[in-house]
Design a protein around this motif. Sequence first.
Motif, PDB file in Angstrom:
ATOM      1  N   LYS A  52       0.843  -1.193   0.000  1.00  0.00           N
ATOM      2  CA  LYS A  52       0.000   0.000   0.000  1.00  0.00           C
ATOM      3  C   LYS A  52       0.877   1.240   0.000  1.00  0.00           C
ATOM      4  CE  LYS A  52      -0.718   0.722   4.993  1.00  0.00           C
ATOM      5  NZ  LYS A  52      -1.749   0.836   6.052  1.00  0.00           N
ATOM      6  N   VAL A  53       0.244   2.378  -0.249  1.00  0.00           N
ATOM      7  CA  VAL A  53       0.945   3.657  -0.279  1.00  0.00           C
ATOM      8  C   VAL A  53       0.552   4.460   0.953  1.00  0.00           C
ATOM      9  CG1 VAL A  53       1.222   5.831  -1.514  1.00  0.00           C
ATOM     10  CG2 VAL A  53       1.094   3.684  -2.792  1.00  0.00           C
ATOM     11  N   ILE A  54       1.546   4.994   1.626  1.00  0.00           N
ATOM     12  CA  ILE A  54       1.334   5.814   2.820  1.00  0.00           C
ATOM     13  C   ILE A  54       1.759   7.242   2.506  1.00  0.00           C
ATOM     14  CG2 ILE A  54       1.991   6.164   5.233  1.00  0.00           C
ATOM     15  CD1 ILE A  54       2.654   3.161   5.351  1.00  0.00           C
ATOM     16  N   GLY A  55       0.906   8.220   2.822  1.00  0.00           N
ATOM     17  CA  GLY A  55       1.237   9.614   2.595  1.00  0.00           C
ATOM     18  C   GLY A  55       0.952  10.052   1.170  1.00  0.00           C
ATOM     19  N   GLU A  56       1.421  11.253   0.838  1.00  0.00           N
ATOM     20  CA  GLU A  56       1.190  11.802  -0.494  1.00  0.00           C
ATOM     21  C   GLU A  56       2.304  12.771  -0.865  1.00  0.00           C
ATOM     22  OE1 GLU A  56      -2.417  13.995  -0.470  1.00  0.00           O
ATOM     23  OE2 GLU A  56      -1.748  15.457   1.021  1.00  0.00           O
ATOM     24  N   GLY A  57       2.315  13.119  -2.151  1.00  0.00           N
ATOM     25  CA  GLY A  57       3.285  14.096  -2.632  1.00  0.00           C
ATOM     26  C   GLY A  57       4.717  13.637  -2.454  1.00  0.00           C
ATOM     27  N   TRP A  58       5.568  14.546  -1.999  1.00  0.00           N
ATOM     28  CA  TRP A  58       6.990  14.280  -1.868  1.00  0.00           C
ATOM     29  C   TRP A  58       7.305  13.296  -0.746  1.00  0.00           C
ATOM     30  CZ3 TRP A  58      10.232  16.530  -5.427  1.00  0.00           C
ATOM     31  CH2 TRP A  58       9.696  17.585  -6.182  1.00  0.00           C
ATOM     32  N   VAL A  72       8.760  -3.873   4.388  1.00  0.00           N
ATOM     33  CA  VAL A  72       9.656  -2.844   3.851  1.00  0.00           C
ATOM     34  C   VAL A  72       8.883  -1.549   3.637  1.00  0.00           C
ATOM     35  CG1 VAL A  72      11.167  -2.183   1.941  1.00  0.00           C
ATOM     36  CG2 VAL A  72      11.115  -4.560   2.719  1.00  0.00           C
ATOM     37  N   TYR A  73       9.445  -0.432   4.119  1.00  0.00           N
ATOM     38  CA  TYR A  73       8.898   0.905   3.887  1.00  0.00           C
ATOM     39  C   TYR A  73       9.965   1.678   3.104  1.00  0.00           C
ATOM     40  CZ  TYR A  73       5.741  -0.448   7.671  1.00  0.00           C
ATOM     41  OH  TYR A  73       4.820  -1.114   8.441  1.00  0.00           O
ATOM     42  N   VAL A  80      10.313   5.693  10.113  1.00  0.00           N
ATOM     43  CA  VAL A  80       9.965   5.138  11.419  1.00  0.00           C
ATOM     44  C   VAL A  80       8.548   5.559  11.815  1.00  0.00           C
ATOM     45  CG1 VAL A  80      10.527   5.208  13.883  1.00  0.00           C
ATOM     46  CG2 VAL A  80      12.359   4.992  12.194  1.00  0.00           C
ATOM     47  N   LYS A  81       8.195   6.806  11.566  1.00  0.00           N
ATOM     48  CA  LYS A  81       6.855   7.304  11.881  1.00  0.00           C
ATOM     49  C   LYS A  81       5.806   6.548  11.092  1.00  0.00           C
ATOM     50  CE  LYS A  81       4.053  11.534  11.943  1.00  0.00           C
ATOM     51  NZ  LYS A  81       4.044  12.994  11.640  1.00  0.00           N
ATOM     52  N   ALA A  82       6.080   6.286   9.816  1.00  0.00           N
ATOM     53  CA  ALA A  82       5.138   5.558   8.979  1.00  0.00           C
ATOM     54  C   ALA A  82       4.968   4.135   9.477  1.00  0.00           C
ATOM     55  CB  ALA A  82       5.603   5.570   7.536  1.00  0.00           C
ATOM     56  N   ALA A  83       6.082   3.505   9.856  1.00  0.00           N
ATOM     57  CA  ALA A  83       6.025   2.122  10.350  1.00  0.00           C
ATOM     58  C   ALA A  83       5.262   2.052  11.665  1.00  0.00           C
ATOM     59  CB  ALA A  83       7.437   1.566  10.525  1.00  0.00           C
ATOM     60  N   ASN A  84       5.449   3.037  12.545  1.00  0.00           N
ATOM     61  CA  ASN A  84       4.730   3.061  13.816  1.00  0.00           C
ATOM     62  C   ASN A  84       3.225   3.227  13.591  1.00  0.00           C
ATOM     63  OD1 ASN A  84       6.882   2.693  15.582  1.00  0.00           O
ATOM     64  ND2 ASN A  84       7.352   4.892  15.677  1.00  0.00           N
ATOM     65  N   GLY A  85       2.883   4.113  12.660  1.00  0.00           N
ATOM     66  CA  GLY A  85       1.473   4.367  12.399  1.00  0.00           C
ATOM     67  C   GLY A  85       0.784   3.240  11.655  1.00  0.00           C
ATOM     68  N   ASP A  86       1.573   2.361  11.092  1.00  0.00           N
ATOM     69  CA  ASP A  86       1.024   1.252  10.289  1.00  0.00           C
ATOM     70  C   ASP A  86       0.694   0.039  11.159  1.00  0.00           C
ATOM     71  OD1 ASP A  86       0.309   0.152   7.760  1.00  0.00           O
ATOM     72  OD2 ASP A  86       2.181  -1.000   7.750  1.00  0.00           O
TER      73      ASP A  86
END
Length: 437
Positions: free
Chosen positions: A351-357, A419-420, A430-436
């Motif tokens: 899946k895709v996390i976040g947007e833009g840059w 993998v992120y 790390v923030k993305a992995a925690n929120g996931d």
Amino acid sequence: MAPNDDSAQTGQETGEPGIRRRRAARYALPVAVAGVAAATIGLVPALAASGDPDLPKITAQELIEKIAASDTQQLSGSVKISTDLGLPDLGGLGGSFLSGGGPGGGHGGGPGGKDGAEGKEGSSAAPDAKLAQLATGSHILRVAIDGPERQKVSIVEKTSEYSLIRNGDEVWGYDSGSNEVFHHKGAGTGAGDKEKKAAAPKELPTPKVLAEEVLKAAEGTTSVTVDGTAKVAGRSAYQLVVKPEQSGSTIGSVRIAVDSKTGTPLKFSVIPASGGKAAVDIGFTKVDFAAPAASTFDFAPPKGAKVKDAEELRKEAEKAGKAGEKDGLGHGAGFGGLNKLGGAGGPGGAKVIGEGWTTIARIGSPAGPGTDLPKGGGLPPEADKFLGSFGDSVSGKFGSGTVFKTRLVNALMTDDGTVYVGAVTKDALVKAANGDR
């Protein structure tokens, strides 16, 4: 010259003593050193013939519209590609780890035309192997384009040359070093024929293609200004600067030199947020907008050349992949083994996390969250050692893992194999992995 957009900041006043000294030094460079200098972010100034051109003022919006309206269908010239992601020396990993098999396995073929782990599979003339080489170092390309059906790109090395030619529904690849030929017929035909379309080469890596992708992806998250002018390949160009407005991106800015007459991007540079020279630098050193001669796209295999068809290579790769599966993640699996490690088909999915840059791609663990894999995810020892040489250990709600870094793209691999990856900072991963979790 003063900037062409009120919001731009250039610091390019030609009267500054530092600027005069740098220009004097630049022109004093011997020809032998000029090629090295061109690999840095100073490529555009190094190509300037007589200072920055005096062009009519233009706003960023007008310049973007000029790029969008550009309808350049025909051109030829030379392109210099320089890539510096800050990766450690790959050494002998090119075959066993990156190619997907033994030395030059999969489609790629090995150095000097050695095919596959046992000298039977793959082809050094296959485009997926050769074009991947552009991801590191500096290369000179000769390009010719005559509409969407006729294209040619040649990678010029010291002792050999590789050419990829598309002429109608045929694609040819030729590696002079190994005297091998790749052939694919049916490119772009049959809307439902996915395999043939997949085998056809993607668009040439020209500044125009990259500029369009950046502008399309950056909408709503970006600052765009015009930052003066430059001479690129002997032509007058405006300089468009695209900067992320989101925090957490490893990209500091993207600079695009746009031909003042045709609106065609002539140069494309990605500057890391950490500073220094460009991580990716692609620009014309010569360009001609006349139609290339029709004979440019003709090709016949040289006498004695080994010719391999795309379908034949696909079957060989499929066979080699099945053999690799029997070895688990060991020999013969190469990067194909990552399907077990974190492919999109794993239980964790993709899946895709976040947007833009700050977009991050999450590739799920093959065993599902919470299931630890062997150290290094079961990669071959040489691959594990390679990755560990530039990784940082991290931990959080997701557990623990390692962040592998380049100057532009970073990746977090957790101990359960998830993998992120994205052009974002370690903290963002790390923030993305925690929120996931």
